[in-house]
Design an enzyme around this catalytic site. Structure first.
Site, PDB file in Angstrom:
ATOM      1  CD  GLU A 141      -1.927  -1.121   3.195  1.00  0.00           C
ATOM      2  OE1 GLU A 141      -1.900  -0.126   3.938  1.00  0.00           O
ATOM      3  OE2 GLU A 141      -2.640  -2.107   3.377  1.00  0.00           O
ATOM      4  CE  LYS A 183       5.881   5.378   6.612  1.00  0.00           C
ATOM      5  NZ  LYS A 183       5.339   6.592   7.132  1.00  0.00           N
ATOM      6  CG  ASP A 190       4.321  12.572   4.643  1.00  0.00           C
ATOM      7  OD1 ASP A 190       4.369  12.297   5.856  1.00  0.00           O
ATOM      8  OD2 ASP A 190       5.135  13.319   4.079  1.00  0.00           O
ATOM      9  CE1 TYR A 228      -2.597   3.124   8.886  1.00  0.00           C
ATOM     10  CE2 TYR A 228      -2.684   4.813   7.189  1.00  0.00           C
ATOM     11  CZ  TYR A 228      -2.344   4.417   8.458  1.00  0.00           C
ATOM     12  OH  TYR A 228      -1.749   5.301   9.305  1.00  0.00           O
ATOM     13  CE  LYS A 252      10.212   7.650   5.888  1.00  0.00           C
ATOM     14  NZ  LYS A 252       9.834   8.362   7.077  1.00  0.00           N
ATOM     15  CB  CYS A 307      15.378  46.968   5.138  1.00  0.00           C
ATOM     16  SG  CYS A 307      14.118  46.735   3.879  1.00  0.00           S
ATOM     17  CB  CYS A 327      13.730  51.164   3.299  1.00  0.00           C
ATOM     18  SG  CYS A 327      13.589  50.295   4.866  1.00  0.00           S
ATOM     19  CB  CYS A 358      12.190  45.902   7.191  1.00  0.00           C
ATOM     20  SG  CYS A 358      12.186  47.698   6.966  1.00  0.00           S
ATOM     21  CB  CYS A 374       9.952  49.623   4.133  1.00  0.00           C
ATOM     22  SG  CYS A 374      10.712  48.236   3.295  1.00  0.00           S
TER      23      CYS A 374
HETATM   24  S1  IVH Z   1      -0.023   0.461   9.050  1.00  0.00           S
HETATM   25  C1  IVH Z   1       0.959  -1.479  13.096  1.00  0.00           C
HETATM   26  N1  IVH Z   1      -0.302   1.504   6.662  1.00  0.00           N
HETATM   27  O1  IVH Z   1       3.104   5.464   8.963  1.00  0.00           O
HETATM   28  C2  IVH Z   1       0.989  -0.880  11.738  1.00  0.00           C
HETATM   29  N2  IVH Z   1       0.646   2.871   8.362  1.00  0.00           N
HETATM   30  O2  IVH Z   1       5.734   5.256  10.063  1.00  0.00           O
HETATM   31  C3  IVH Z   1       0.220   0.357  11.679  1.00  0.00           C
HETATM   32  N3  IVH Z   1       1.177   5.157   7.624  1.00  0.00           N
HETATM   33  O3  IVH Z   1       2.033   5.130  12.281  1.00  0.00           O
HETATM   34  C4  IVH Z   1       0.442   1.200  10.547  1.00  0.00           C
HETATM   35  N4  IVH Z   1       0.465   4.934   5.554  1.00  0.00           N
HETATM   36  O4  IVH Z   1       0.733   6.743  10.695  1.00  0.00           O
HETATM   37  C5  IVH Z   1       0.121   1.704   7.913  1.00  0.00           C
HETATM   38  N5  IVH Z   1      -0.647   2.299   4.504  1.00  0.00           N
HETATM   39  C6  IVH Z   1      -0.240   2.498   5.755  1.00  0.00           C
HETATM   40  C7  IVH Z   1       0.298   3.742   6.171  1.00  0.00           C
HETATM   41  C8  IVH Z   1       0.739   3.882   7.494  1.00  0.00           C
HETATM   42  C9  IVH Z   1       0.989   5.770   6.444  1.00  0.00           C
HETATM   43  C10 IVH Z   1       1.761   5.820   8.800  1.00  0.00           C
HETATM   44  C11 IVH Z   1       1.095   5.510  10.118  1.00  0.00           C
HETATM   45  C12 IVH Z   1       2.167   4.857  10.934  1.00  0.00           C
HETATM   46  C13 IVH Z   1       3.397   5.452  10.329  1.00  0.00           C
HETATM   47  C14 IVH Z   1       4.629   4.634  10.614  1.00  0.00           C
END
Ligand code: IVH
Length: 698
Positions: A115, A117, A119, A227, A314, A408, A411, A426, A432
């Site tokens: 999946e 990740k 942010d 998720y 990551k 500045c 000015c 400033c 200014c």
């Molecule tokens: S699963 C026990 N799935 O990343 C596992 N986390 O760096 C629980 N996050 O605390 C997390 N996308 O806030 C999971 N597809 C995803 C995610 C995800 C973002 C975040 C989440 C987690 C953090 C860890």
């Protein structure tokens, strides 16, 4: 028959709630809306009106809670029923392969779910009997903040679930995100108000979730993606099957999840999304790989911090090495000085980067950045590229540490630093150039005095030619003075004068915003206007009294006090007062009673008025606006392109259908004439706009 009528109102409320929930789901989860945003908004307004009229049918999970409330939320801490753990992470494909090898040594060949990740900031939602009960932040993993009121305003969080096999009690976890479009809009607003900007969408999402007023949260356009399901009696025995069920119940679950049964498939998912993620409307920073079957997850277990059955790979922030040519200093309307790096153009994440932000003096000193250096430029979660380091091995001989500006650049006034702030300022507010011009440009903005005949260039022209030195000079301008200026003729000169004159009608809260007091954005200005009702009352309030107004804290109060302590500002204010600018909040005054006792529905497009104008006219003449055609409606004002269903319904119920011209005839000559009604607020959450922005996100 009041009791019978009440039953009807209750039924209507319930029917509207069900319909709105269905459409929310069609829009956010199924990506298959059946009605227009306009019709959705109309239904929402009807429900709001009914709920206001019949408070006995209040429901904390009504779709109307999406607009949030101004009641201050004190966050209580709440315990997680299952701890919220973190994830092990890696930047290396080799380490990811080691993770797979470890898993398969323990449980044998198995399948994984890959999946994105996301942010943002983690959230755990508790549902009881299919209804949202609680939303808690991760906190320390054991306890977090109860932010339920704020989360209820997020449009794609289902308040009530539909479907089968819904466990009576469970938690679902995911991420609250700020899509790039919401982030850009929020920062643009903050910049205009002189407020500090959010560095990236993740900080903005986390900051917003902890806002005290859920009405503010509702406006910021957050979104949620889920998720992980946690509970005792989940319907299926694998993560992927449960997420599929969650999607069916109405949860926003990413469509980009994929079951992978080999190392190669996982690698290619990662390679694919490292590219494709740049086109997503929200930020991601990697891929999460989870063992799919719960039996295997149980066999693998946990460390004290994280599950052994999942890992985050990551993405490295994209980086480029290029030469720093020079450092400029930009001065904003509040006097804040921002250092900006001029770079040798370089290609980064699909765009050519020529400039990068350097934030402030401390950051430059910390990284020891010097013009002439080769520097690393990154586009991480941030939108604006930033310099993250210097390639010291390539530093030219004889280079010296960079000396930050002491005066500045515009000015020449010595710069100052305020306690607790990283930026230099400033202090020469009245002398200014970019500060003066910035304030006038802010004053004329659409959301401020709305002097639309003027643009930035014309303001500069007027300033250069000595016709204006501050915003109050605008009201002394004569058409003849303007007509002789380059690029302006008689016609545009008259337009400008006319739009300056109409700005005298702009309501007080926008005047207060237009003054450009640091930290007083549109919303704060509204709260101040509502609390104090006049500029004189704001001016004479002590800092303690100022903080009595909603959303006004010590920092804002201090900034307001500073503003009014400046004699130059007082002089401008007195001249604006003499010019006739609105310095008091107007009660909505009735222009006549011509429409008293009559109810109207406005539908379609009109040629002489906007829909909002028509609604204002109805109220100003004592009439009532209703959102949907019903037996309670007297007139349907029909414009172009209105829906045939509405027309048919009106005909069936015997509602009179009139044109814009017929409507105008009902109010022309109506007595007595009073002051015009104030303009409708333009920062109410607009469901349509928000929907457009958040639709089809995941
Ligand atoms: S699963 C026990 N799935 O990343 C596992 N986390 O760096 C629980 N996050 O605390 C997390 N996308 O806030 C999971 N597809 C995803 C995610 C995800 C973002 C975040 C989440 C987690 C953090 C860890």
């Amino acid at each position: 028959m009041p009791s019978q009528y009440n039953t009807t109102a209750e039924e209507r409320i319930n029917a509207l709630r069900r319909e709105l929930e269905r459409h929310n789901r069609l829009y956010y989860v199924d990506n298959a809306p059946e009605i227009s945003d306009f019709d959705f908004d109309a239904m929402m307004r009807e429900l709001q009106q009914l709920e206001a009229q019949y408070p006995q049918y209040a429901d904390p999970n009504s779709p109307t809670v999406r607009v949030g409330s101004d009641i201050t939320n004190e966050f209580q801490s709440a315990e997680h029923r299952f701890p919220m753990l973190s994830l092990g992470n890696t930047y290396s494909i080799d380490e990811l392969h080691e993770f797979i090898a470890r898993v398969e040594k323990e449980v044998g060949q198995t399948s994984y779910v890959c999946e994105l990740k996301f942010d943002g900031t983690a959230i755990s939602l508790t549902y009881e009997n299919g209804q949202l009960r609680r939303a808690v932040t991760r906190g320390d993993g054991t306890r977090g903040d109860d932010v339920t009121a704020n989360v209820r305003t997020i449009r794609n969080v289902p308040l009530r679930l539909e479907g089968s096999d819904i466990p009576p009690l469970f938690e679902i976890r995911g991420e609250i995100l700020m899509p790039y479009a919401s982030f850009d809009r929020l920062n643009a607003e903050r910049e205009a108000a002189g407020e500090p900007l959010f560095a990236n969408p993740r900080n903005a999402a986390a900051g917003t979730l902890k806002q005290q007023s859920s009405a503010v949260v509702a406006k910021r356009g957050l979104a949620c993606t889920l998720y992980q399901l946690a509970g005792d009696r989940l319907p299926a025995e694998s993560h992927s099957a449960n997420m599929q069920r969650a999607r069916e119940w109405g949860f926003p679950v990413s469509e980009h999840m994929r079951i992978c049964s080999s190392r190669e498939e996982i690698d290619s998912y990662i390679a694919e999304w490292d590219q494709k993620r740049h086109a997503l409307p929200f930020p991601t920073d990697g891929v999460v790989i989870k063992v799919d079957r719960y039996a295997d997850q149980r066999a693998l277990g946990f460390t004290s911090k994280a599950p052994k059955w999942a890992v985050a790979y990551k993405f490295k922030a994209e980086q480029a090495l290029t030469r720093l040519l020079s450092i400029d200093f930009q001065v904003g309307r509040t006097g804040a000085v921002t250092p900006v790096a001029n770079l040798e153009p370089v290609l980064l994440a699909g765009t050519t980067v020529k400039r990068a932000t350097l934030h402030n003096a401390e950051q430059i000193a910390l990284l020891d950045i010097r013009p002439g250096d080769e520097v690393y430029v990154e586009k991480g979660g941030e939108i604006i590229p930033k310099i993250t380091g210097v390639e010291l091995s390539r530093r030219p001989a004889g280079s010296k540490p960079f000396e930050y500006a002491a005066v500045c650049p515009e000015c020449g006034t010595p710069l100052v630093r305020y306690e607790g702030e990283a930026k230099h300022y400033c202090p020469n507010q009245s002398g200014c150039r970019p500060q003066i011009l910035g304030r006038i440009i802010h004053f004329i903005r659409r959301k401020a005095m709305n002097i639309d005949g003027l643009g930035e260039e014309t303001v500069e022209l007027l300033f250069e030619s000595g016709l204006i030195k501050d915003a109050s000079d605008l009201y002394d301008l004569q058409a003849q003075q303007l007509a002789v200026l380059p690029r302006l003729g008689d016609k545009s000169a008259e337009n400008i004068i006319r739009s300056i004159e109409s700005s005298l009608e702009v309501p007080f809260h926008r005047v207060l915003f237009a003054l450009g007091i640091r930290f007083v954005g549109e919303t704060t200005a509204k709260y101040l206007a509502a609390h104090f009702a006049s500029l004189d009352a704001v001016m004479s309030a002590s800092p303690e009294e100022l903080t009595q107004a909603e959303e006004v804290g010590g920092k804002i109060a201090e900034s307001i006090a500073d503003y009014f302590a400046d004699q130059n500002n007082i002089r401008i204010i007195e001249r604006l007062r003499r010019a006739g600018v609105q310095f008091t909040a107007q009660e909505r005054e009735l222009r006549s009673q011509a429409l008293a006792g009559l109810s109207f529905v406005i539908s379609g497009k009109f040629s002489d008025h906007s829909r909002d104008e028509l609604k204002e006219l109805i109220e100003a003449h004592g009439g009532r606006n209703l959102a949907a055609v019903s037996a309670n409606v007297d007139y349907l004002v029909a414009g172009e392109n209105m829906g045939p269903a509405k027309l048919k319904k009106a005909e069936k119920l015997g509602v009179k259908i009139i044109s814009e011209t017929e409507f105008a005839a009902m109010i022309t000559g109506a007595e007595p004439a009073g002051t015009p009604a104030p303009e409708q607020s333009d920062d109410k959450p607009q469901a349509a706009a928000q929907q457009a922005e958040q639709g089809s996100l995941f």
